[in-house]
Design a protein around this motif. Structure first.
Motif, PDB file in Angstrom:
ATOM      1  N   LEU A   1      -1.011 -54.015  80.920  1.00 49.60           N
ATOM      2  CA  LEU A   1       0.114 -54.389  80.333  1.00 49.60           C
ATOM      3  C   LEU A   1      -0.406 -54.302  78.761  1.00 49.60           C
ATOM      4  O   LEU A   1      -1.516 -54.374  78.310  1.00 49.60           O
ATOM      5  CB  LEU A   1       0.574 -55.867  80.371  1.00 49.60           C
ATOM      6  CG  LEU A   1       1.155 -55.993  81.797  1.00 49.60           C
ATOM      7  CD1 LEU A   1       1.368 -57.532  82.150  1.00 49.60           C
ATOM      8  CD2 LEU A   1       2.421 -55.366  81.593  1.00 49.60           C
TER       9      LEU A   1
ATOM     10  N   LEU B   1      -3.944 -56.837  85.574  1.00 48.98           N
ATOM     11  CA  LEU B   1      -2.750 -56.885  84.745  1.00 48.98           C
ATOM     12  C   LEU B   1      -2.895 -56.756  83.313  1.00 48.98           C
ATOM     13  O   LEU B   1      -2.117 -56.026  82.356  1.00 48.98           O
ATOM     14  CB  LEU B   1      -1.866 -57.857  85.295  1.00 48.98           C
ATOM     15  CG  LEU B   1      -0.166 -57.969  85.155  1.00 48.98           C
ATOM     16  CD1 LEU B   1       0.292 -56.847  85.913  1.00 48.98           C
ATOM     17  CD2 LEU B   1       0.210 -59.253  85.915  1.00 48.98           C
ATOM     18  N   ALA B   2      -3.781 -57.574  82.835  1.00 50.69           N
ATOM     19  CA  ALA B   2      -4.066 -57.715  81.451  1.00 50.69           C
ATOM     20  C   ALA B   2      -4.573 -56.400  80.959  1.00 50.69           C
ATOM     21  O   ALA B   2      -4.105 -55.870  79.904  1.00 50.69           O
ATOM     22  CB  ALA B   2      -5.267 -58.769  81.344  1.00 50.69           C
TER      23      ALA B   2
ATOM     24  N   HIS C   1      -4.967 -60.579  87.926  1.00 48.74           N
ATOM     25  CA  HIS C   1      -4.749 -60.899  86.634  1.00 48.74           C
ATOM     26  C   HIS C   1      -5.434 -60.102  85.543  1.00 48.74           C
ATOM     27  O   HIS C   1      -4.938 -59.785  84.519  1.00 48.74           O
ATOM     28  CB  HIS C   1      -4.592 -62.411  86.257  1.00 48.74           C
ATOM     29  CG  HIS C   1      -3.503 -63.151  86.880  1.00 48.74           C
ATOM     30  ND1 HIS C   1      -3.445 -63.811  88.166  1.00 48.74           N
ATOM     31  CD2 HIS C   1      -2.220 -63.520  86.294  1.00 48.74           C
ATOM     32  CE1 HIS C   1      -2.256 -64.474  88.297  1.00 48.74           C
ATOM     33  NE2 HIS C   1      -1.455 -64.002  87.027  1.00 48.74           N
ATOM     34  N   LEU C   2      -6.560 -59.746  85.758  1.00 42.22           N
ATOM     35  CA  LEU C   2      -7.195 -59.153  84.904  1.00 42.22           C
ATOM     36  C   LEU C   2      -6.905 -57.669  84.922  1.00 42.22           C
ATOM     37  O   LEU C   2      -6.842 -56.969  84.014  1.00 42.22           O
ATOM     38  CB  LEU C   2      -8.968 -59.111  85.490  1.00 42.22           C
ATOM     39  CG  LEU C   2      -9.684 -60.291  85.267  1.00 42.22           C
ATOM     40  CD1 LEU C   2     -11.177 -60.506  85.928  1.00 42.22           C
ATOM     41  CD2 LEU C   2      -9.952 -60.550  83.584  1.00 42.22           C
TER      42      LEU C   2
END
Lengths: 497, 163
Positions: free
Chosen positions: B67, B63-64, B60-61
């Motif tokens: 994106l 992805l952050a 998720h990091l």
């Protein structure tokens, strides 16, 4: 349900992601936090569901090999764990023996890994304390396979056990196998005179006091008559309790000394009830170990009871020596004092105060410095010397009660002969060695022969004037030996016929 | 205490994990283009070296980073499904796969609903707060239910103790 460190780590990670989402305004991090939190919740529910199924299906059984045991004995303990579903949670089961038991065994825990249906654990429990005790439920520790959650349950049967104190059972006191009903009780003096119980009526003779004339009988018979009354006297009794090493034969709690102690305590109770003066002399291997001159006070009865209940078999705490200057026992005197001497502790305290260099301290110091054992060494047989030295010193008539065994018959004969001097009466309670040997009586016929020899010795003692001799033994063992003797006599009789 | 699983379970988890990583990697590529490949490799490496929750957090990091601030939902779906698949593979033995997959998704939706409600009320901070509060509340509720179900609650009684 307990949370582990790993759970807290993941929970903090989720919270950290949520915080970063706010800090950097990145909603995708909030999605990560939500994913981790959902994952933790799913695992939590999964652990709970499997734990509930395990709790319903598991069978934990604790068993004890016996439900009754004596103190000092041991029992086998078994923990059995079984479950129908082998793919269940990994479990660790800790046994729950009673807290009062001493556990012998390497481990008290048994593990069930996934795939394992059953496990078993055996321990040996020993019981130092009497009472009724129950097992605790077994402690079941379940953890989930990711190490996130743990739970502890108390499950399983809780059997109980009664631990009885070791004591003599079926105490037989008798003569030749026949039990006696009482050897000590209210007693008559054997003389008539003034008193409370009327004994006989006789004619008045010159010299009788006028106050003793029975006027009813005189009016009835026409001649003056005097009524005699039974005179009740006190018994002065001295117990001689032999607790030398030979008296330790027998199982723990049922040795010769334990059986003789049972009889001695009966004498203490009876004397206390009748307020008769009672003394006690305890004999160990090294000599006299306790000395209580006859007295009729509550304090003296209590001291004697304590001495008799002391469980040590061989020589116990030493009594200070009187040597050749021994004093004559006085009734009512303190049993811890021997005239002119102090106890060892007092001697040591006195020695510590002798620190000066003057002639007085220098002269006395060597005497108090010798603080070795104060055993009263008696030349020869300790029992004989005790009877000769202590009973012989007592003024007046004394009933001597000797509690011993048949290990030293000749010396006992001599001791009894000394004790019955000066018209004294002697009661001898003998524990026959043959009936206290360890293990079962393997050869009953040989045991019967030895018992016959003992019985001959006992009768020989009892033939002496003013001497009564009794056997003290486990009744069941005596019955077995006597039954063997009867069978032999029956067989011999059948052969002759 | 880590349990020993059956060999079939281990192989099954590995297959699901690899498929999930592949899906997440595809999502990174869609979301971030070429840099997404590097992110996918990093994700695969963290999945191999670390427990699944930490790999998912790293994912998720990443992805952050890849994106934009306001990403489209379509850009998120493959990566999120892949990362959820990584978590799901860790949690599931073969015979409980579908019921617990449904359970995982149900909790995801519950918590997401709480976050969305919070977002509508007070923006991102309220969404984060609502998410954490909902997670704690559900977890505590499950804990109390477990105590009750297994008879581990010490219920106070009004009756006086017997002497």
């Amino acid at each position: 349900m307990r949370a582990t460190r790993r759970l807290w780590g993941v929970a903090l990670l989720s919270t950290f992601l949520a915080g970063l989402a706010v800090l950097f305004e990145r909603p995708v991090l909030l999605a990560g936090a939500a994913s981790l939190a959902a994952w933790l919740l799913a695992r939590q529910y999964r652990f709970f569901a499997r734990l509930a199924r395990t709790e319903e299906a598991i069978e934990i059984d604790q068993t004890l090999s016996r439900d009754q045991v004596s103190t000092g004995g041991s029992t086998a303990y078994t923990l059995s764990v079984s479950r129908p579903d082998p793919a269940a949670l990994p479990l660790s089961v800790e046994a729950g023996p009673p807290l009062a038991a001493t556990v012998e065994g390497d481990s008290r825990t048994v593990s069930l890994a996934p795939g394992q249906r059953s496990a078993r654990l055996g321990l040996t429990l020993s019981w130092p304390v009497a009472g009724r005790f129950a097992c605790e439920p077994a402690t079941v520790e379940a953890t989930d396979d990711a190490g996130l959650f743990a739970e502890t349950l108390a499950l399983g049967s809780t059997p109980s056990i009664a631990v009885e104190p070791r004591r003599p059972r079926n105490v037989h006191v008798g003569e030749g196998g026949e039990a006696v009903s009482a050897a000590y009780g209210e007693h008559e003096g054997g003389r008539t005179g003034s008193g409370f119980d009327p004994a006989e009526l006789r004619e008045y003779v010159e010299g009788d006091a006028a106050s003793r004339i029975d006027w009813n009988a005189t009016a009835r018979l026409g001649e003056p008559y005097v009524r005699e009354y039974e005179s009740e006297t006190e018994h002065r009794t001295a117990l001689v309790v032999d607790h030398r090493a030979a008296l330790g034969a027998g199982p723990e709690g049922a040795t010769k000394l334990d059986y003789l102690r049972h009889v001695a305590l009966a004498f203490v109770g009876s004397a206390r009830q009748l307020s008769d003066p009672l003394g006690c002399f305890a004999v160990g291997d090294e000599g006299l170990t306790a000395r209580h001159p006859p007295a009729a006070t509550e304090e003296s009865y209590a001291r004697i009871r304590t001495t008799i209940e002391d469980p040590r078999v061989t020589s116990g705490e030493p009594e200070e020596a009187t040597g050749s200057t021994g004093s004559r026992g006085r009734e009512g005197a303190s049993s811890t004092e021997i005239e002119g001497q102090r106890d060892p502790a007092a001697a040591r305290r006195k020695a510590e105060t002798l620190t000066g260099d003057d002639a007085f301290d220098a002269t006395l110091r060597p005497f108090f410095a010798a603080t070795g054992s104060y055993v009263r060494r008696l030349g020869g047989d300790a029992l004989f010397e005790t009877v000769r030295g202590e009973i012989g010193r007592l003024d007046g008539a004394v009933w001597t009660v000797v509690l011993t065994d048949d290990s030293h018959p000749e010396r006992l004969r001599e001791a009894v002969a000394v004790a019955r001097r000066r018209e004294n009466r002697v009661l001898v309670f003998l524990a026959p060695t043959v009936l206290f040997e360890p293990g079962e009586l393997a050869d009953l016929e040989a045991a019967y022969d030895r018992y016959l020899a003992f019985e001959e010795f006992r009768r020989d003692l009892a033939r002496q004037p003013r001497v009564s001799a009794f056997e003290v033994a486990p009744g069941d063992r005596l019955d077995a030996v006597l039954a063997s003797g009867r069978r032999r006599r029956d067989q011999q009789g059948a052969r002759r016929a | 205490m880590a349990a020993t699983s059956s060999d079939a379970d281990v192989r099954g988890r590995r297959r699901i994990g690899i498929a999930a990583i592949a899906l997440a990697g595809l999502g990174f590529l869609v979301a971030g283009g070429l840099p997404g490949i590097a992110a996918a490799v990093a994700l695969a490496g963290s999945w191999y070296a670390l427990p699944a929750p930490y790999a998912v957090a790293i994912g998720h990091l990443l992805l952050a980073v890849l994106l934009p601030e306001t990403p489209g939902v379509l850009a998120l779906i493959p990566a999120e499904l892949g990362l959820l698949g990584v978590l799901g593979a860790e949690a599931l033995p073969r015979d409980e796969f579908f019921p617990l997959a449904a359970l995982l998704l149900a909790f995801v939706f519950l918590l997401s609903d709480a976050a969305i409600l919070g977002f509508l009320i007070g923006g991102l901070p309220a969404a984060a707060l609502a998410l954490v509060a909902a997670g704690v509340a559900i977890g505590y509720g499950l804990h109390r239910y477990e105590l009750l179900r297994l008879g581990l609650l010490d219920e106070p009684t009004d009756a006086p103790a017997e002497t």
